[in-house]
Design a protein around this motif. Structure first.
Motif, PDB file in Angstrom:
ATOM      1  N   ARG A  35       0.905  -1.092  -0.047  1.00 47.85           N
ATOM      2  CA  ARG A  35      -0.015  -0.111   0.111  1.00 47.85           C
ATOM      3  C   ARG A  35       0.974   1.328  -0.214  1.00 47.85           C
ATOM      4  O   ARG A  35       0.681   2.110  -0.473  1.00 47.85           O
ATOM      5  CB  ARG A  35      -0.866   0.037   1.205  1.00 47.85           C
ATOM      6  N   GLY A  36       1.806   1.342   0.635  1.00 49.21           N
ATOM      7  CA  GLY A  36       2.791   2.461   0.838  1.00 49.21           C
ATOM      8  C   GLY A  36       3.665   2.732  -0.430  1.00 49.21           C
ATOM      9  O   GLY A  36       3.690   3.944  -0.881  1.00 49.21           O
ATOM     10  N   ALA A  37       3.858   1.364  -0.969  1.00 50.47           N
ATOM     11  CA  ALA A  37       4.767   1.657  -2.474  1.00 50.47           C
ATOM     12  C   ALA A  37       3.604   2.092  -3.557  1.00 50.47           C
ATOM     13  O   ALA A  37       3.960   3.188  -4.195  1.00 50.47           O
ATOM     14  CB  ALA A  37       5.120   0.382  -2.887  1.00 50.47           C
ATOM     15  N   VAL A  38       2.407   1.681  -3.423  1.00 51.80           N
ATOM     16  CA  VAL A  38       1.316   2.184  -4.501  1.00 51.80           C
ATOM     17  C   VAL A  38       1.147   3.717  -4.118  1.00 51.80           C
ATOM     18  O   VAL A  38       0.942   4.610  -5.297  1.00 51.80           O
ATOM     19  CB  VAL A  38      -0.102   1.324  -4.298  1.00 51.80           C
ATOM     20  N   ASP A  39       0.857   4.098  -3.064  1.00 47.77           N
ATOM     21  CA  ASP A  39       0.513   5.434  -2.617  1.00 47.77           C
ATOM     22  C   ASP A  39       1.823   6.388  -3.135  1.00 47.77           C
ATOM     23  O   ASP A  39       1.604   7.417  -3.617  1.00 47.77           O
ATOM     24  CB  ASP A  39       0.192   5.643  -1.127  1.00 47.77           C
ATOM     25  N   LEU A  40       3.063   6.063  -2.901  1.00 48.18           N
ATOM     26  CA  LEU A  40       3.967   6.531  -3.283  1.00 48.18           C
ATOM     27  C   LEU A  40       4.317   6.940  -4.609  1.00 48.18           C
ATOM     28  O   LEU A  40       4.513   7.916  -5.087  1.00 48.18           O
ATOM     29  CB  LEU A  40       5.517   6.091  -2.557  1.00 48.18           C
ATOM     30  N   LEU A  41       4.053   6.008  -5.503  1.00 46.22           N
ATOM     31  CA  LEU A  41       4.199   5.963  -6.994  1.00 46.22           C
ATOM     32  C   LEU A  41       3.071   6.823  -7.261  1.00 46.22           C
ATOM     33  O   LEU A  41       3.098   7.412  -8.332  1.00 46.22           O
ATOM     34  CB  LEU A  41       4.023   4.365  -7.554  1.00 46.22           C
ATOM     35  N   HIS A  42       1.863   6.793  -6.763  1.00 48.33           N
ATOM     36  CA  HIS A  42       0.878   7.573  -7.233  1.00 48.33           C
ATOM     37  C   HIS A  42       1.282   8.800  -7.129  1.00 48.33           C
ATOM     38  O   HIS A  42       0.969   9.837  -7.869  1.00 48.33           O
ATOM     39  CB  HIS A  42      -0.521   7.319  -6.361  1.00 48.33           C
ATOM     40  N   ARG A  43       1.994   9.503  -5.888  1.00 51.09           N
ATOM     41  CA  ARG A  43       2.209  10.797  -5.564  1.00 51.09           C
ATOM     42  C   ARG A  43       3.268  11.098  -6.701  1.00 51.09           C
ATOM     43  O   ARG A  43       3.112  12.445  -6.951  1.00 51.09           O
ATOM     44  CB  ARG A  43       2.649  11.012  -4.198  1.00 51.09           C
ATOM     45  N   GLU A  44       4.071  10.117  -6.879  1.00 51.12           N
ATOM     46  CA  GLU A  44       5.138  10.317  -7.980  1.00 51.12           C
ATOM     47  C   GLU A  44       4.515  10.504  -9.481  1.00 51.12           C
ATOM     48  O   GLU A  44       5.288  11.019 -10.408  1.00 51.12           O
ATOM     49  CB  GLU A  44       6.268   9.435  -7.770  1.00 51.12           C
ATOM     50  N   GLY A  45       3.423  10.149  -9.664  1.00 52.30           N
ATOM     51  CA  GLY A  45       2.656  10.335 -11.197  1.00 52.30           C
ATOM     52  C   GLY A  45       3.083   8.922 -11.692  1.00 52.30           C
ATOM     53  O   GLY A  45       2.617   8.986 -12.983  1.00 52.30           O
ATOM     54  N   SER A  46       3.465   7.966 -11.120  1.00 51.44           N
ATOM     55  CA  SER A  46       3.859   6.487 -11.975  1.00 51.44           C
ATOM     56  C   SER A  46       2.687   5.788 -11.916  1.00 51.44           C
ATOM     57  O   SER A  46       2.355   4.863 -12.752  1.00 51.44           O
ATOM     58  CB  SER A  46       4.958   5.946 -11.394  1.00 51.44           C
ATOM     59  N   VAL A  47       1.683   5.844 -11.114  1.00 53.26           N
ATOM     60  CA  VAL A  47       0.386   5.124 -11.019  1.00 53.26           C
ATOM     61  C   VAL A  47      -0.614   6.103 -10.897  1.00 53.26           C
ATOM     62  O   VAL A  47      -0.787   7.022 -10.213  1.00 53.26           O
ATOM     63  CB  VAL A  47       0.431   4.331  -9.711  1.00 53.26           C
ATOM     64  N   VAL A  48      -1.689   5.812 -11.919  1.00 53.83           N
ATOM     65  CA  VAL A  48      -2.888   6.622 -11.935  1.00 53.83           C
ATOM     66  C   VAL A  48      -3.917   6.339 -10.764  1.00 53.83           C
ATOM     67  O   VAL A  48      -3.648   5.133 -10.273  1.00 53.83           O
ATOM     68  CB  VAL A  48      -3.463   6.610 -13.046  1.00 53.83           C
ATOM     69  N   LYS A  49      -4.796   7.349 -10.503  1.00 52.61           N
ATOM     70  CA  LYS A  49      -5.612   7.095  -9.240  1.00 52.61           C
ATOM     71  C   LYS A  49      -6.560   5.801  -9.709  1.00 52.61           C
ATOM     72  O   LYS A  49      -6.680   5.102  -8.553  1.00 52.61           O
ATOM     73  CB  LYS A  49      -6.579   8.346  -9.268  1.00 52.61           C
ATOM     74  N   ALA A  50      -6.887   5.695 -10.793  1.00 49.74           N
ATOM     75  CA  ALA A  50      -7.895   4.319 -10.982  1.00 49.74           C
ATOM     76  C   ALA A  50      -7.174   3.038 -10.637  1.00 49.74           C
ATOM     77  O   ALA A  50      -7.759   2.223 -10.026  1.00 49.74           O
ATOM     78  CB  ALA A  50      -8.187   4.458 -12.530  1.00 49.74           C
ATOM     79  N   ASP A  51      -5.710   2.877 -10.804  1.00 45.72           N
ATOM     80  CA  ASP A  51      -5.071   1.911 -10.823  1.00 45.72           C
ATOM     81  C   ASP A  51      -4.671   1.742  -9.261  1.00 45.72           C
ATOM     82  O   ASP A  51      -4.962   0.691  -8.469  1.00 45.72           O
ATOM     83  CB  ASP A  51      -3.723   1.782 -11.481  1.00 45.72           C
ATOM     84  N   ARG A  52      -4.392   2.828  -8.565  1.00 46.77           N
ATOM     85  CA  ARG A  52      -4.191   2.981  -7.222  1.00 46.77           C
ATOM     86  C   ARG A  52      -5.277   2.500  -6.570  1.00 46.77           C
ATOM     87  O   ARG A  52      -5.385   1.585  -5.427  1.00 46.77           O
ATOM     88  CB  ARG A  52      -3.782   4.535  -6.735  1.00 46.77           C
TER      89      ARG A  52
END
Length: 437
Positions: free
Chosen positions: A182-199
Protein backbone atom coordinates in the motif's frame (compact mmCIF):
# COMPACT_ATOMS: atom_id res chain seq x y z
CA UNK A 1 71.49 6.64 2.88
CA UNK A 2 72.95 4.20 0.30
CA UNK A 3 71.22 3.18 -2.89
CA UNK A 4 69.94 -0.14 -1.51
CA UNK A 5 68.45 1.52 1.60
CA UNK A 6 66.76 4.24 -0.52
CA UNK A 7 65.29 1.60 -2.85
CA UNK A 8 63.95 -0.38 0.11
CA UNK A 9 62.40 2.76 1.65
CA UNK A 10 60.74 3.76 -1.63
CA UNK A 11 59.50 0.22 -2.18
CA UNK A 12 58.01 0.14 1.30
CA UNK A 13 56.47 3.60 0.74
CA UNK A 14 54.75 2.62 -2.49
CA UNK A 15 53.68 -0.76 -1.10
CA UNK A 16 52.04 1.01 1.85
CA UNK A 17 50.39 3.57 -0.46
CA UNK A 18 49.02 0.80 -2.70
CA UNK A 19 47.77 -1.08 0.36
CA UNK A 20 45.94 2.06 1.55
CA UNK A 21 44.43 2.48 -1.92
CA UNK A 22 43.28 -1.15 -1.94
CA UNK A 23 41.73 -0.76 1.52
CA UNK A 24 39.83 2.34 0.36
CA UNK A 25 38.51 0.39 -2.62
CA UNK A 26 37.44 -2.42 -0.29
CA UNK A 27 35.73 0.12 1.99
CA UNK A 28 33.88 1.51 -1.04
CA UNK A 29 32.84 -2.02 -1.98
CA UNK A 30 31.36 -2.68 1.47
CA UNK A 31 29.56 0.69 1.60
CA UNK A 32 28.12 0.38 -1.90
CA UNK A 33 27.11 -3.25 -1.33
CA UNK A 34 25.28 -2.40 1.89
CA UNK A 35 23.36 0.39 0.16
CA UNK A 36 22.52 -1.67 -2.94
CA UNK A 37 21.35 -4.77 -1.07
CA UNK A 38 19.25 -2.63 1.27
CA UNK A 39 17.59 -0.65 -1.52
CA UNK A 40 17.22 -3.37 -4.12
CA UNK A 41 13.74 -4.46 -5.17
CA UNK A 42 12.94 -7.92 -3.81
CA UNK A 43 10.11 -8.26 -6.29
CA UNK A 44 12.52 -7.52 -9.15
CA UNK A 45 15.03 -10.04 -7.79
CA UNK A 46 12.36 -12.75 -7.50
CA UNK A 47 11.32 -12.08 -11.08
CA UNK A 48 14.91 -12.33 -12.31
CA UNK A 49 15.46 -15.51 -10.31
CA UNK A 50 12.33 -17.03 -11.84
CA UNK A 51 13.74 -16.15 -15.27
CA UNK A 52 16.94 -18.07 -14.53
CA UNK A 53 19.26 -15.34 -13.22
CA UNK A 54 21.43 -17.19 -10.67
CA UNK A 55 22.86 -14.00 -9.15
CA UNK A 56 19.36 -12.82 -8.30
CA UNK A 57 18.88 -15.99 -6.28
CA UNK A 58 22.06 -15.21 -4.36
CA UNK A 59 20.79 -11.68 -3.65
CA UNK A 60 17.47 -13.06 -2.37
CA UNK A 61 19.20 -15.48 -0.01
CA UNK A 62 21.46 -12.70 1.30
CA UNK A 63 18.50 -10.41 1.93
CA UNK A 64 16.56 -13.18 3.69
CA UNK A 65 19.10 -12.91 6.53
CA UNK A 66 19.46 -9.15 6.47
CA UNK A 67 20.85 -8.76 10.01
CA UNK A 68 23.61 -11.28 9.29
CA UNK A 69 24.41 -9.58 5.96
CA UNK A 70 24.54 -6.03 7.36
CA UNK A 71 26.60 -7.18 10.34
CA UNK A 72 29.18 -8.85 8.09
CA UNK A 73 29.44 -5.81 5.82
CA UNK A 74 29.84 -3.47 8.80
CA UNK A 75 32.60 -5.67 10.23
CA UNK A 76 34.42 -5.65 6.89
CA UNK A 77 33.97 -1.91 6.42
CA UNK A 78 35.13 -1.07 9.93
CA UNK A 79 38.15 -3.34 9.67
CA UNK A 80 39.43 -1.91 6.38
CA UNK A 81 38.81 1.70 7.48
CA UNK A 82 40.72 1.20 10.72
CA UNK A 83 43.57 -0.55 8.91
CA UNK A 84 43.70 2.18 6.24
CA UNK A 85 43.84 4.85 8.95
CA UNK A 86 46.63 3.02 10.79
CA UNK A 87 48.76 2.55 7.65
CA UNK A 88 48.28 6.16 6.61
CA UNK A 89 49.27 7.41 10.05
CA UNK A 90 52.35 5.19 10.05
CA UNK A 91 53.32 6.38 6.57
CA UNK A 92 52.95 10.08 7.35
CA UNK A 93 54.75 9.76 10.67
CA UNK A 94 57.77 8.51 8.73
CA UNK A 95 57.50 11.39 6.26
CA UNK A 96 56.53 14.36 8.46
CA UNK A 97 57.20 13.29 12.02
CA UNK A 98 54.70 14.10 14.78
CA UNK A 99 52.70 16.45 12.55
CA UNK A 100 52.03 13.47 10.28
CA UNK A 101 49.25 12.33 12.63
CA UNK A 102 47.15 15.43 11.94
CA UNK A 103 47.88 15.31 8.21
CA UNK A 104 47.04 11.59 8.04
CA UNK A 105 43.75 12.14 9.91
CA UNK A 106 42.66 14.89 7.53
CA UNK A 107 43.61 12.97 4.39
CA UNK A 108 42.05 9.68 5.50
CA UNK A 109 38.84 11.45 6.54
CA UNK A 110 38.51 13.12 3.13
CA UNK A 111 39.36 9.96 1.19
CA UNK A 112 37.01 7.75 3.20
CA UNK A 113 34.08 10.19 3.07
CA UNK A 114 34.42 10.93 -0.65
CA UNK A 115 35.68 7.70 -2.19
CA UNK A 116 34.57 5.07 0.31
CA UNK A 117 31.19 6.43 1.39
CA UNK A 118 29.55 9.11 -0.76
CA UNK A 119 30.77 7.94 -4.18
CA UNK A 120 29.97 4.20 -3.88
CA UNK A 121 26.68 4.80 -2.08
CA UNK A 122 25.56 7.33 -4.68
CA UNK A 123 26.49 4.87 -7.40
CA UNK A 124 24.67 2.03 -5.67
CA UNK A 125 21.49 3.99 -4.95
CA UNK A 126 21.28 5.16 -8.58
CA UNK A 127 20.95 1.56 -9.82
CA UNK A 128 20.60 -0.76 -6.79
CA UNK A 129 19.39 -3.82 -8.73
CA UNK A 130 22.30 -3.78 -11.18
CA UNK A 131 24.83 -3.05 -8.42
CA UNK A 132 23.42 -5.84 -6.24
CA UNK A 133 23.73 -8.38 -9.06
CA UNK A 134 27.32 -7.30 -9.75
CA UNK A 135 28.46 -7.78 -6.13
CA UNK A 136 26.32 -10.82 -5.33
CA UNK A 137 28.99 -13.53 -5.74
CA UNK A 138 31.89 -11.87 -3.82
CA UNK A 139 29.47 -10.74 -1.11
CA UNK A 140 28.19 -14.32 -0.66
CA UNK A 141 31.77 -15.55 -0.22
CA UNK A 142 32.58 -12.81 2.29
CA UNK A 143 29.39 -13.36 4.30
CA UNK A 144 30.07 -17.11 4.36
CA UNK A 145 33.41 -16.40 6.06
CA UNK A 146 32.48 -13.52 8.35
CA UNK A 147 28.80 -14.41 8.84
CA UNK A 148 29.33 -16.55 11.97
CA UNK A 149 31.18 -13.66 13.63
CA UNK A 150 28.36 -11.29 12.64
CA UNK A 151 25.74 -13.67 14.08
CA UNK A 152 27.65 -13.92 17.34
CA UNK A 153 27.89 -10.13 17.60
CA UNK A 154 24.18 -9.74 16.86
CA UNK A 155 23.37 -12.26 19.57
CA UNK A 156 25.57 -10.39 22.04
CA UNK A 157 23.93 -7.07 21.10
CA UNK A 158 20.46 -8.55 21.70
CA UNK A 159 21.56 -9.79 25.13
CA UNK A 160 22.95 -6.38 26.09
CA UNK A 161 19.84 -4.54 24.88
CA UNK A 162 17.71 -7.10 26.69
CA UNK A 163 19.28 -5.98 29.97
CA UNK A 164 17.77 -2.54 29.32
CA UNK A 165 14.36 -3.91 28.39
CA UNK A 166 14.83 -3.46 24.63
CA UNK A 167 13.74 -6.39 22.48
CA UNK A 168 14.73 -6.47 18.84
CA UNK A 169 12.24 -8.13 16.53
CA UNK A 170 13.65 -10.94 14.44
CA UNK A 171 11.26 -10.05 11.63
CA UNK A 172 12.91 -8.54 8.59
CA UNK A 173 10.32 -5.75 8.43
CA UNK A 174 8.14 -3.87 10.89
CA UNK A 175 5.45 -3.59 8.22
CA UNK A 176 3.19 -6.28 6.90
CA UNK A 177 3.34 -7.18 3.23
CA UNK A 178 0.01 -5.40 2.68
CA UNK A 179 1.27 -2.23 4.34
CA UNK A 180 4.44 -2.27 2.26
CA UNK A 181 2.45 -2.72 -0.94
CA UNK A 182 0.00 0.00 0.00
CA UNK A 183 2.81 2.40 0.87
CA UNK A 184 4.59 1.67 -2.40
CA UNK A 185 1.41 2.21 -4.45
CA UNK A 186 0.61 5.49 -2.66
CA UNK A 187 4.17 6.72 -3.18
CA UNK A 188 4.12 5.84 -6.88
CA UNK A 189 0.74 7.58 -7.22
CA UNK A 190 2.13 10.78 -5.66
CA UNK A 191 5.11 10.58 -8.01
CA UNK A 192 2.78 10.19 -11.00
CA UNK A 193 3.82 6.64 -11.91
CA UNK A 194 0.45 5.11 -10.97
CA UNK A 195 -2.84 6.75 -11.95
CA UNK A 196 -5.62 7.15 -9.41
CA UNK A 197 -7.83 4.44 -10.93
CA UNK A 198 -5.05 1.84 -10.70
CA UNK A 199 -4.20 2.92 -7.16
CA UNK A 200 -7.86 2.53 -6.14
CA UNK A 201 -8.07 -0.96 -7.68
CA UNK A 202 -4.91 -2.14 -5.97
CA UNK A 203 -6.08 -0.56 -2.71
CA UNK A 204 -9.42 -2.32 -3.08
CA UNK A 205 -7.69 -5.69 -3.31
CA UNK A 206 -5.57 -4.95 -0.24
CA UNK A 207 -8.64 -3.78 1.73
CA UNK A 208 -10.66 -6.96 1.23
CA UNK A 209 -9.29 -8.59 4.35
CA UNK A 210 -10.02 -5.51 6.48
CA UNK A 211 -13.63 -4.89 5.39
CA UNK A 212 -16.69 -6.84 6.47
CA UNK A 213 -19.78 -7.61 4.42
CA UNK A 214 -21.70 -5.17 6.63
CA UNK A 215 -19.53 -2.39 5.17
CA UNK A 216 -20.70 -2.95 1.59
CA UNK A 217 -24.01 -4.82 1.82
CA UNK A 218 -27.29 -3.44 0.52
CA UNK A 219 -29.10 -2.60 3.73
CA UNK A 220 -32.49 -4.12 4.41
CA UNK A 221 -34.09 -0.67 4.08
CA UNK A 222 -32.91 -0.53 0.45
CA UNK A 223 -33.25 -4.24 -0.30
CA UNK A 224 -35.63 -5.30 -3.07
CA UNK A 225 -37.49 -8.50 -2.18
CA UNK A 226 -40.75 -10.27 -3.02
CA UNK A 227 -43.46 -11.52 -0.67
CA UNK A 228 -44.27 -15.20 -1.20
CA UNK A 229 -47.87 -14.55 -0.11
CA UNK A 230 -48.54 -12.08 -2.91
CA UNK A 231 -50.53 -13.21 -5.92
CA UNK A 232 -48.35 -15.19 -8.35
CA UNK A 233 -48.97 -12.73 -11.21
CA UNK A 234 -47.89 -9.84 -8.95
CA UNK A 235 -44.70 -11.69 -8.03
CA UNK A 236 -43.93 -12.46 -11.68
CA UNK A 237 -44.47 -8.85 -12.70
CA UNK A 238 -42.32 -7.57 -9.83
CA UNK A 239 -39.43 -9.85 -10.72
CA UNK A 240 -39.57 -9.22 -14.46
CA UNK A 241 -39.78 -5.45 -14.01
CA UNK A 242 -36.90 -5.41 -11.55
CA UNK A 243 -33.40 -4.49 -12.80
CA UNK A 244 -32.01 -7.35 -10.70
CA UNK A 245 -31.67 -10.98 -11.81
CA UNK A 246 -31.88 -12.36 -8.25
CA UNK A 247 -34.34 -11.37 -5.52
CA UNK A 248 -34.87 -12.77 -2.02
CA UNK A 249 -38.26 -14.32 -1.26
CA UNK A 250 -39.80 -13.78 2.19
CA UNK A 251 -42.92 -14.82 4.01
CA UNK A 252 -44.50 -13.25 7.06
CA UNK A 253 -41.70 -10.75 7.69
CA UNK A 254 -38.52 -9.66 5.96
CA UNK A 255 -36.53 -11.57 8.59
CA UNK A 256 -38.02 -14.83 7.29
CA UNK A 257 -36.19 -15.28 3.97
CA UNK A 258 -37.37 -18.60 2.54
CA UNK A 259 -35.70 -18.58 -0.84
CA UNK A 260 -33.93 -16.81 -3.68
CA UNK A 261 -35.67 -16.33 -7.02
CA UNK A 262 -33.54 -16.15 -10.16
CA UNK A 263 -35.12 -14.45 -13.18
CA UNK A 264 -33.85 -17.23 -15.47
CA UNK A 265 -35.50 -19.90 -13.32
CA UNK A 266 -38.73 -17.92 -13.48
CA UNK A 267 -38.59 -17.65 -17.28
CA UNK A 268 -37.84 -21.37 -17.61
CA UNK A 269 -40.85 -22.19 -15.41
CA UNK A 270 -43.12 -19.90 -17.45
CA UNK A 271 -41.93 -21.60 -20.64
CA UNK A 272 -43.19 -24.97 -19.43
CA UNK A 273 -46.43 -26.19 -21.14
CA UNK A 274 -49.58 -25.22 -19.26
CA UNK A 275 -47.80 -22.88 -16.82
CA UNK A 276 -49.28 -19.39 -16.50
CA UNK A 277 -48.36 -16.59 -14.10
CA UNK A 278 -51.64 -17.12 -12.28
CA UNK A 279 -50.91 -20.75 -11.34
CA UNK A 280 -47.15 -20.51 -10.82
CA UNK A 281 -45.84 -21.76 -7.47
CA UNK A 282 -42.96 -19.35 -6.84
CA UNK A 283 -41.70 -21.26 -3.79
CA UNK A 284 -41.01 -24.38 -5.88
CA UNK A 285 -38.68 -22.56 -8.29
CA UNK A 286 -36.90 -20.60 -5.56
CA UNK A 287 -33.39 -21.64 -4.63
CA UNK A 288 -32.31 -22.27 -1.06
CA UNK A 289 -31.09 -19.03 0.53
CA UNK A 290 -27.52 -18.71 1.77
CA UNK A 291 -27.05 -16.82 5.02
CA UNK A 292 -23.72 -15.29 6.02
CA UNK A 293 -22.72 -13.40 9.20
CA UNK A 294 -22.36 -9.63 8.89
CA UNK A 295 -18.86 -9.87 10.39
CA UNK A 296 -17.46 -12.01 7.53
CA UNK A 297 -14.55 -10.20 5.89
CA UNK A 298 -14.72 -9.59 2.17
CA UNK A 299 -11.71 -11.75 1.36
CA UNK A 300 -13.33 -14.81 2.92
CA UNK A 301 -16.70 -13.97 1.38
CA UNK A 302 -15.19 -13.60 -2.09
CA UNK A 303 -13.48 -16.98 -1.75
CA UNK A 304 -16.76 -18.48 -0.54
CA UNK A 305 -18.64 -17.06 -3.53
CA UNK A 306 -16.07 -18.53 -5.91
CA UNK A 307 -15.93 -21.87 -4.10
CA UNK A 308 -19.71 -22.32 -4.00
CA UNK A 309 -20.18 -20.77 -7.46
CA UNK A 310 -22.84 -18.44 -6.06
CA UNK A 311 -23.38 -14.72 -6.53
CA UNK A 312 -25.84 -13.83 -3.78
CA UNK A 313 -26.04 -14.13 0.02
CA UNK A 314 -28.33 -12.86 2.76
CA UNK A 315 -26.52 -11.05 5.57
CA UNK A 316 -27.66 -11.69 9.15
CA UNK A 317 -26.46 -10.40 12.51
CA UNK A 318 -25.57 -12.41 15.61
CA UNK A 319 -29.27 -12.75 16.48
CA UNK A 320 -30.16 -14.16 13.04
CA UNK A 321 -32.01 -11.03 11.95
CA UNK A 322 -31.66 -10.04 8.32
CA UNK A 323 -29.42 -7.00 7.86
CA UNK A 324 -29.26 -6.91 4.07
CA UNK A 325 -27.84 -8.71 1.07
CA UNK A 326 -24.39 -8.93 -0.48
CA UNK A 327 -23.50 -10.04 -3.98
CA UNK A 328 -20.37 -11.02 -5.82
CA UNK A 329 -20.72 -7.84 -7.84
CA UNK A 330 -20.66 -5.77 -4.64
CA UNK A 331 -17.29 -7.22 -3.71
CA UNK A 332 -15.87 -6.85 -7.21
CA UNK A 333 -16.93 -3.20 -7.21
CA UNK A 334 -14.75 -2.70 -4.15
CA UNK A 335 -11.83 -3.66 -6.42
CA UNK A 336 -12.66 -2.19 -9.83
CA UNK A 337 -14.90 0.63 -8.59
CA UNK A 338 -17.84 2.12 -10.43
CA UNK A 339 -16.29 5.41 -11.55
CA UNK A 340 -16.03 5.75 -15.34
CA UNK A 341 -13.73 8.79 -15.19
CA UNK A 342 -11.68 9.89 -12.23
CA UNK A 343 -12.86 13.51 -12.70
CA UNK A 344 -16.57 12.76 -13.05
CA UNK A 345 -18.99 12.07 -10.22
CA UNK A 346 -21.01 9.10 -11.29
CA UNK A 347 -21.82 7.55 -7.94
CA UNK A 348 -25.49 7.02 -7.40
CA UNK A 349 -26.71 9.55 -4.84
CA UNK A 350 -23.90 12.08 -5.39
CA UNK A 351 -24.34 15.37 -7.24
CA UNK A 352 -21.85 18.14 -7.92
CA UNK A 353 -23.31 21.62 -7.41
CA UNK A 354 -22.32 24.78 -9.29
CA UNK A 355 -20.93 26.38 -6.13
CA UNK A 356 -18.48 23.50 -5.68
CA UNK A 357 -20.39 21.74 -2.93
CA UNK A 358 -21.42 18.10 -3.07
CA UNK A 359 -24.98 16.96 -2.36
CA UNK A 360 -24.95 13.41 -1.05
CA UNK A 361 -27.64 10.92 -0.11
CA UNK A 362 -27.19 9.82 3.49
CA UNK A 363 -26.87 6.19 2.42
CA UNK A 364 -23.81 6.78 0.22
CA UNK A 365 -20.85 4.73 1.54
CA UNK A 366 -17.93 6.76 2.86
CA UNK A 367 -15.47 4.57 0.95
CA UNK A 368 -17.17 5.29 -2.37
CA UNK A 369 -17.04 9.02 -1.73
CA UNK A 370 -13.38 8.85 -0.69
CA UNK A 371 -12.46 6.95 -3.82
CA UNK A 372 -14.40 9.26 -6.13
CA UNK A 373 -13.17 12.54 -4.67
CA UNK A 374 -9.82 11.42 -3.24
CA UNK A 375 -11.00 12.38 0.24
CA UNK A 376 -9.85 10.80 3.50
CA UNK A 377 -13.01 10.75 5.60
CA UNK A 378 -12.70 8.02 8.29
CA UNK A 379 -14.77 4.89 7.80
CA UNK A 380 -13.81 2.92 10.90
CA UNK A 381 -16.81 3.91 13.03
CA UNK A 382 -19.42 4.43 10.32
CA UNK A 383 -20.16 3.01 6.88
CA UNK A 384 -22.33 5.74 5.35
CA UNK A 385 -22.07 9.52 5.25
CA UNK A 386 -25.18 9.81 7.44
CA UNK A 387 -23.59 7.42 9.93
CA UNK A 388 -20.41 9.54 10.01
CA UNK A 389 -22.39 12.71 10.76
CA UNK A 390 -24.33 10.99 13.55
CA UNK A 391 -21.14 9.51 15.01
CA UNK A 392 -19.24 12.80 14.97
CA UNK A 393 -22.14 14.94 16.22
CA UNK A 394 -23.27 12.32 18.75
CA UNK A 395 -26.87 13.18 17.95
CA UNK A 396 -29.44 12.84 15.19
CA UNK A 397 -29.25 16.31 13.61
CA UNK A 398 -32.20 18.43 12.56
CA UNK A 399 -32.64 19.82 9.06
CA UNK A 400 -30.44 22.87 8.24
CA UNK A 401 -28.16 22.02 11.13
CA UNK A 402 -24.46 22.13 10.19
CA UNK A 403 -21.28 20.54 11.51
CA UNK A 404 -17.63 20.97 10.69
CA UNK A 405 -15.17 18.11 11.04
CA UNK A 406 -12.37 16.44 9.07
CA UNK A 407 -11.93 19.61 7.02
CA UNK A 408 -15.50 19.54 5.63
CA UNK A 409 -18.73 21.41 6.35
CA UNK A 410 -21.73 19.06 6.59
CA UNK A 411 -25.16 20.68 6.24
CA UNK A 412 -28.26 18.53 6.85
CA UNK A 413 -30.64 19.14 3.95
CA UNK A 414 -33.31 16.51 4.57
CA UNK A 415 -34.31 14.17 7.36
CA UNK A 416 -37.07 11.55 7.36
CA UNK A 417 -38.02 10.45 10.87
CA UNK A 418 -34.65 9.42 12.38
CA UNK A 419 -32.87 8.98 9.05
CA UNK A 420 -30.63 11.60 7.44
CA UNK A 421 -31.41 11.31 3.75
CA UNK A 422 -29.56 14.22 2.15
CA UNK A 423 -26.43 16.16 3.12
CA UNK A 424 -24.53 19.03 1.52
CA UNK A 425 -20.75 18.85 1.90
CA UNK A 426 -18.32 21.65 1.13
CA UNK A 427 -14.82 22.69 2.23
CA UNK A 428 -14.59 23.99 5.77
CA UNK A 429 -12.77 27.14 4.55
CA UNK A 430 -10.83 27.62 7.74
CA UNK A 431 -13.76 27.13 10.14
CA UNK A 432 -12.86 25.54 13.51
CA UNK A 433 -13.32 21.79 13.51
CA UNK A 434 -15.75 21.95 16.44
CA UNK A 435 -17.96 24.77 15.13
CA UNK A 436 -21.60 23.87 15.03
CA UNK A 437 -24.43 25.87 13.53
Amino acid sequence: MNEHTLFSYLSEYWLTALSILGLLVASGFFSGTETALTATSRARMHTLESNGEARAGIVNRLIDRRDRLIGALLIGNSAVNILASSLTTSLFLGLFGESGVVIATLIVTVLVVVFSEVLPKSWAISSPDRFALAVAVPTRLFVAVVGPVSSAINHFVRLVLGLFGVTLSKESSMLSAHEELRGAVDLLHREGSVVKADRDRLGGVLDLGELEVSDIMIHRTSMRAVNADDKPEVIVRTILESPFTRMPLWRGSIDNIIGLVHAKDLLRALAEPGVEPENLDIVKIAQKPWFVPDTTNLKDQLNAFLRRKMHFAVVVDEYGEVQGIVTLEDILEEIVGDIADEHDLEIQGVRQEADGSIVVDGSVPIRDLNRALDWTLPDEEATTIAGLVIHESMTIPEERQAFTFHGKRFIIMKREKNRITRIRIKPAEGLPSDEQG
